[in-house]
Design a protein around this motif. Sequence first.
Motif, PDB file in Angstrom:
ATOM      1  N   CYS A   1       0.678  -1.292  -0.027  1.00 47.22           N
ATOM      2  CA  CYS A   1      -0.052   0.066   0.082  1.00 47.22           C
ATOM      3  C   CYS A   1       0.849   1.227  -0.036  1.00 47.22           C
ATOM      4  N   VAL A   2       1.875   1.321   0.867  1.00 45.10           N
ATOM      5  CA  VAL A   2       2.906   2.393   0.501  1.00 45.10           C
ATOM      6  C   VAL A   2       3.223   2.709  -0.901  1.00 45.10           C
ATOM      7  N   ALA A   3       3.766   1.642  -1.573  1.00 45.12           N
ATOM      8  CA  ALA A   3       3.997   1.710  -3.023  1.00 45.12           C
ATOM      9  C   ALA A   3       3.035   2.218  -3.794  1.00 45.12           C
ATOM     10  N   ALA A   4       1.696   1.666  -3.681  1.00 48.62           N
ATOM     11  CA  ALA A   4       0.646   1.931  -4.461  1.00 48.62           C
ATOM     12  C   ALA A   4       0.242   3.175  -4.255  1.00 48.62           C
ATOM     13  N   HIS A   5      -0.020   3.789  -2.986  1.00 52.44           N
ATOM     14  CA  HIS A   5      -0.297   5.051  -2.803  1.00 52.44           C
ATOM     15  C   HIS A   5       0.802   6.144  -3.052  1.00 52.44           C
ATOM     16  N   SER A   6       2.110   5.627  -2.950  1.00 47.37           N
ATOM     17  CA  SER A   6       3.099   6.694  -3.673  1.00 47.37           C
ATOM     18  C   SER A   6       2.902   6.832  -4.935  1.00 47.37           C
ATOM     19  N   PHE A   7       2.568   6.061  -5.991  1.00 49.73           N
ATOM     20  CA  PHE A   7       2.408   5.946  -7.189  1.00 49.73           C
ATOM     21  C   PHE A   7       1.040   6.753  -7.561  1.00 49.73           C
ATOM     22  N   VAL A   8      -0.185   6.476  -6.747  1.00 45.97           N
ATOM     23  CA  VAL A   8      -1.219   7.202  -7.022  1.00 45.97           C
ATOM     24  C   VAL A   8      -1.009   8.780  -6.775  1.00 45.97           C
ATOM     25  N   GLY A   9      -0.473   8.928  -5.610  1.00 45.44           N
ATOM     26  CA  GLY A   9       0.014  10.248  -5.049  1.00 45.44           C
ATOM     27  C   GLY A   9       0.958  11.023  -6.307  1.00 45.44           C
ATOM     28  N   ASP A  10       1.557  10.331  -6.776  1.00 45.84           N
ATOM     29  CA  ASP A  10       2.496  10.978  -7.859  1.00 45.84           C
ATOM     30  C   ASP A  10       1.854  11.306  -9.146  1.00 45.84           C
ATOM     31  N   MET A  11       1.139  10.156  -9.606  1.00 47.41           N
ATOM     32  CA  MET A  11       0.348  10.078 -10.949  1.00 47.41           C
ATOM     33  C   MET A  11      -0.942  10.736 -11.184  1.00 47.41           C
ATOM     34  N   MET A  12      -1.711  10.448 -10.011  1.00 45.68           N
ATOM     35  CA  MET A  12      -3.291  10.885 -10.131  1.00 45.68           C
ATOM     36  C   MET A  12      -3.614  12.007  -9.070  1.00 45.68           C
ATOM     37  N   SER A  13      -3.142  11.978  -7.986  1.00 44.52           N
ATOM     38  CA  SER A  13      -3.583  13.149  -6.931  1.00 44.52           C
ATOM     39  C   SER A  13      -2.330  14.335  -7.199  1.00 44.52           C
ATOM     40  N   LYS A  14      -1.375  14.150  -7.790  1.00 46.03           N
ATOM     41  CA  LYS A  14      -0.524  15.148  -7.959  1.00 46.03           C
ATOM     42  C   LYS A  14       0.188  15.740  -6.651  1.00 46.03           C
ATOM     43  N   VAL A  15       0.349  14.696  -5.735  1.00 46.95           N
ATOM     44  CA  VAL A  15       0.980  15.138  -4.529  1.00 46.95           C
ATOM     45  C   VAL A  15       2.561  15.226  -4.575  1.00 46.95           C
ATOM     46  N   PRO A  16       3.133  16.430  -4.175  1.00 49.56           N
ATOM     47  CA  PRO A  16       4.407  16.902  -4.581  1.00 49.56           C
ATOM     48  C   PRO A  16       5.213  15.499  -3.842  1.00 49.56           C
ATOM     49  N   THR A  17       6.234  15.329  -4.624  1.00 49.03           N
ATOM     50  CA  THR A  17       7.262  14.139  -3.919  1.00 49.03           C
ATOM     51  C   THR A  17       7.761  14.352  -2.729  1.00 49.03           C
TER      52      THR A  17
END
Length: 191
Positions: free
Chosen positions: A86-102
């Motif tokens: 889930c950390v990997a998946a939500h990092s990906f979702v944050g990066d790609m879909m939610s535009k969470v700053p890295t």
Amino acid sequence: MTNVYKTSLPLRTTEDPNPAVNAPLKAVKAGMGMVPNMYGAMANLPALLDTYSHGYGKFRAEAGFTPVEQEVVFLAISRFNGCHYCVAAHSFVGDMMSKVPTEITDAIRDGRPVPDAKLEALREFTHVMTESRGNPTPEQAKSFRAAGYTEEHILGIILAISVKVISNYSNHIFHTEIDPAFAGRAWKADV
């Protein structure tokens, strides 16, 4: 972590002969373009996948958090629970879909404070709620509310914790392999 249980149940697929299994997986594939391994694992008990999907959708639509705040909450819970998937998946979702700053996702992944005061208050309170099993002190709740959140947001965090318990714990017993789509954001819990 050594000497932890691993289920022998298989990952289920859209080709499964049981409609209670294949129908929700086909729906996931239609919506996401893939069936993440986690969903194939949870489909062994269709009620588990259904409950997860329902709660996840309700959190996304009705908990009152922005997409960035949603990822902060999900990452904070998943990190606390040590869920590599889930950390990997939500990092990906944050990066790609939610535009969470890295720098925000990386801070949460690394266990560091988030470089945004309001999001840090959210990360910290989510951690407190998870660690205390829903028993924050009055001071912790007051600090969270002073950052601009409401008591309804506290309920939203409870919903997110419920959803993440389903996914994090399922991934623990399956030792779920990270999908190739999420591999660039692989994460390993501190042991």
